[in-house]
Design a protein around this motif. Structure first.
Motif, PDB file in Angstrom:
ATOM      1  N   HIS A   4      61.891  85.043  39.991  1.00  0.00           N
ATOM      2  CA  HIS A   4      61.782  86.115  38.995  1.00  0.00           C
ATOM      3  C   HIS A   4      62.737  85.874  37.832  1.00  0.00           C
ATOM      4  CE1 HIS A   4      61.627  90.069  37.171  1.00  0.00           C
ATOM      5  NE2 HIS A   4      62.921  90.246  37.405  1.00  0.00           N
ATOM      6  N   ARG A   5      63.964  85.433  38.136  1.00  0.00           N
ATOM      7  CA  ARG A   5      64.975  85.248  37.098  1.00  0.00           C
ATOM      8  C   ARG A   5      64.888  83.874  36.433  1.00  0.00           C
ATOM      9  NH1 ARG A   5      69.467  88.030  41.074  1.00  0.00           N
ATOM     10  NH2 ARG A   5      69.041  90.206  40.470  1.00  0.00           N
ATOM     11  N   LYS A  54      62.102  81.742  36.352  1.00  0.00           N
ATOM     12  CA  LYS A  54      60.788  81.523  35.726  1.00  0.00           C
ATOM     13  C   LYS A  54      60.184  80.141  36.003  1.00  0.00           C
ATOM     14  CE  LYS A  54      61.054  85.605  33.934  1.00  0.00           C
ATOM     15  NZ  LYS A  54      60.368  86.724  34.604  1.00  0.00           N
ATOM     16  N   THR A  55      61.006  79.148  36.262  1.00  0.00           N
ATOM     17  CA  THR A  55      60.501  77.808  36.565  1.00  0.00           C
ATOM     18  C   THR A  55      61.105  77.335  37.875  1.00  0.00           C
ATOM     19  OG1 THR A  55      62.286  76.584  35.466  1.00  0.00           O
ATOM     20  CG2 THR A  55      60.412  77.286  34.098  1.00  0.00           C
ATOM     21  N   HIS A  84      64.753  75.951  37.269  1.00  0.00           N
ATOM     22  CA  HIS A  84      65.752  76.997  37.060  1.00  0.00           C
ATOM     23  C   HIS A  84      65.982  77.792  38.346  1.00  0.00           C
ATOM     24  CE1 HIS A  84      65.009  77.037  32.435  1.00  0.00           C
ATOM     25  NE2 HIS A  84      65.856  76.098  32.815  1.00  0.00           N
ATOM     26  N   SER A 138      51.583  80.987  38.914  1.00  0.00           N
ATOM     27  CA  SER A 138      52.000  80.107  37.824  1.00  0.00           C
ATOM     28  C   SER A 138      51.221  80.452  36.570  1.00  0.00           C
ATOM     29  CB  SER A 138      51.762  78.641  38.211  1.00  0.00           C
ATOM     30  OG  SER A 138      52.099  77.778  37.143  1.00  0.00           O
ATOM     31  N   THR A 139      51.948  80.669  35.464  1.00  0.00           N
ATOM     32  CA  THR A 139      51.314  80.989  34.185  1.00  0.00           C
ATOM     33  C   THR A 139      51.805  80.008  33.127  1.00  0.00           C
ATOM     34  OG1 THR A 139      53.039  82.481  33.350  1.00  0.00           O
ATOM     35  CG2 THR A 139      51.419  83.428  34.874  1.00  0.00           C
ATOM     36  N   LEU A 181      53.654  80.659  30.739  1.00  0.00           N
ATOM     37  CA  LEU A 181      55.042  80.991  30.407  1.00  0.00           C
ATOM     38  C   LEU A 181      55.988  80.790  31.579  1.00  0.00           C
ATOM     39  CD1 LEU A 181      54.436  84.254  28.330  1.00  0.00           C
ATOM     40  CD2 LEU A 181      54.819  81.921  27.487  1.00  0.00           C
ATOM     41  N   GLY A 182      55.461  80.280  32.685  1.00  0.00           N
ATOM     42  CA  GLY A 182      56.303  80.088  33.863  1.00  0.00           C
ATOM     43  C   GLY A 182      55.789  80.890  35.041  1.00  0.00           C
ATOM     44  N   TYR A 183      56.586  81.004  36.067  1.00  0.00           N
ATOM     45  CA  TYR A 183      56.164  81.736  37.259  1.00  0.00           C
ATOM     46  C   TYR A 183      56.313  83.231  37.055  1.00  0.00           C
ATOM     47  CZ  TYR A 183      55.537  77.516  39.976  1.00  0.00           C
ATOM     48  OH  TYR A 183      55.073  76.320  40.443  1.00  0.00           O
ATOM     49  N   SER A 184      55.320  83.962  37.539  1.00  0.00           N
ATOM     50  CA  SER A 184      55.295  85.412  37.386  1.00  0.00           C
ATOM     51  C   SER A 184      54.919  86.054  38.708  1.00  0.00           C
ATOM     52  CB  SER A 184      54.295  85.807  36.298  1.00  0.00           C
ATOM     53  OG  SER A 184      54.178  87.203  36.193  1.00  0.00           O
TER      54      SER A 184
END
Length: 290
Positions: free
Chosen positions: A14-15, A17-18, A21, A51-52, A54-57
């Motif tokens: 959540h924090r 995003k990838t 990270h 996976s989107t 813009l990153g993981y959601s």
């Protein structure tokens, strides 16, 4: 029932995003995060993290788990704070986080003196410009240079860092068209203070990310400097560019967690740090002895 590692994974994704990270937050490699994520989705029979572009959601199912994860994280932090308050009494371990320059120039001998006078306290000093997270037990006491410190921490403003314009005594003897400014690579606003400096036409030169290295470079004649007065005062070759009054830059705070403020050793250390920094008002303004 989920274990804490699962909730930590949810929080990291959540924090972060990838994968990379999130892996950094968890202190593992990204392939481990990918494997755990696949296991998480399989164990629930549904997509928890999607996976989107813009990153993981988090999906709606993931958001439900996130809510629980945040509650668990808050409870764990609360338990750690209570445990520290019970353990750090008249003896034990105290971790204090101090910016490297303040520790080196203003407090290093006094910290040693405190340790010698309190042999039952094991004092650990973290010297970093990264903000230690007291809520997550990364430190018990912090010295912070900030005009707006964290509102939930408690403590006192212990002084103000002042800045002025400096240069090596021989550097200042050359024609001003050869001047350039040493700047911080973390300060995108340096063009603003250069414009209001005694030499606004001088360009930005080398950018150093380390505060002490930047002052040392000026002391070696590599450029002009808008520097902290308390550091410049200790360097033998730095001279004021002109007779200009020092300017307040940022406040210095001595802070701790509300649950630790009345612990005897914490109270002793914070009071001593506050007094030591308060007594250095003249040095912070570039007066007195370095």
């Amino acid at each position: 029932m989920e274990d804490w590692d699962t909730y930590r994974l949810i929080l990291a994704l959540h924090r972060g995003k990838t994968l990379r990270h999130a892996a950094k937050l968890l202190a593992v490699n990204h392939t481990t995060v990918a494997r755990r994520l696949a296991q998480l989705n399989r164990s629930h029979g549904a997509i928890i993290v999607d996976s989107t572009a813009l990153g993981y959601s988090l999906t709606s199912a993931g958001q439900s788990l996130l809510h629980t994860a945040l509650q668990m994280e808050a409870l764990i932090k609360e338990d750690k704070s209570i445990l520290r308050a019970e353990q750090i009494d008249h003896c034990g371990h105290i971790t204090v986080s101090i910016p490297p320059a303040i520790a080196q120039v203003l407090l290093i001998e006094e910290l040693q003196s405190f340790a010698l006078r309190n042999p039952m306290v094991k004092l650990s000093v973290q010297c970093s410009y990264q903000l230690a997270d007291i809520d997550n037990s990364e430190a018990d006491v912090v010295v912070r240079v900030a005009n707006e410190p964290s509102e939930h921490l408690v403590g006192h403003r212990a002084g103000t860092v002042y800045v002025n314009y400096y240069g090596h005594e021989q550097y200042l003897q050359q024609p001003s068209e050869h001047f350039s400014w040493l700047v911080s690579s973390h300060d995108p606003s340096h063009t603003q203070w250069i414009e209001s400096s005694p030499y606004p036409q001088a360009p930005a030169g080398i950018a150093f990310d380390d505060l002490m290295v930047r002052h040392s470079a000026a002391n070696q004649g590599l450029g002009l400097l808008r520097g902290a007065c308390y550091i410049a005062k200790t360097l033998p070759h730095l001279r004021l560019v002109c007779e200009q009054q020092p300017q307040p830059f940022s406040q210095i705070w001595v802070l701790t967690h509300p649950k630790l403020i009345d612990v005897p050793r914490i109270k002793c250390l914070t009071s001593e740090l506050y007094q030591l920094l308060s007594d250095r008002k003249a040095l912070l303004q570039g007066q007195g002895q370095g």
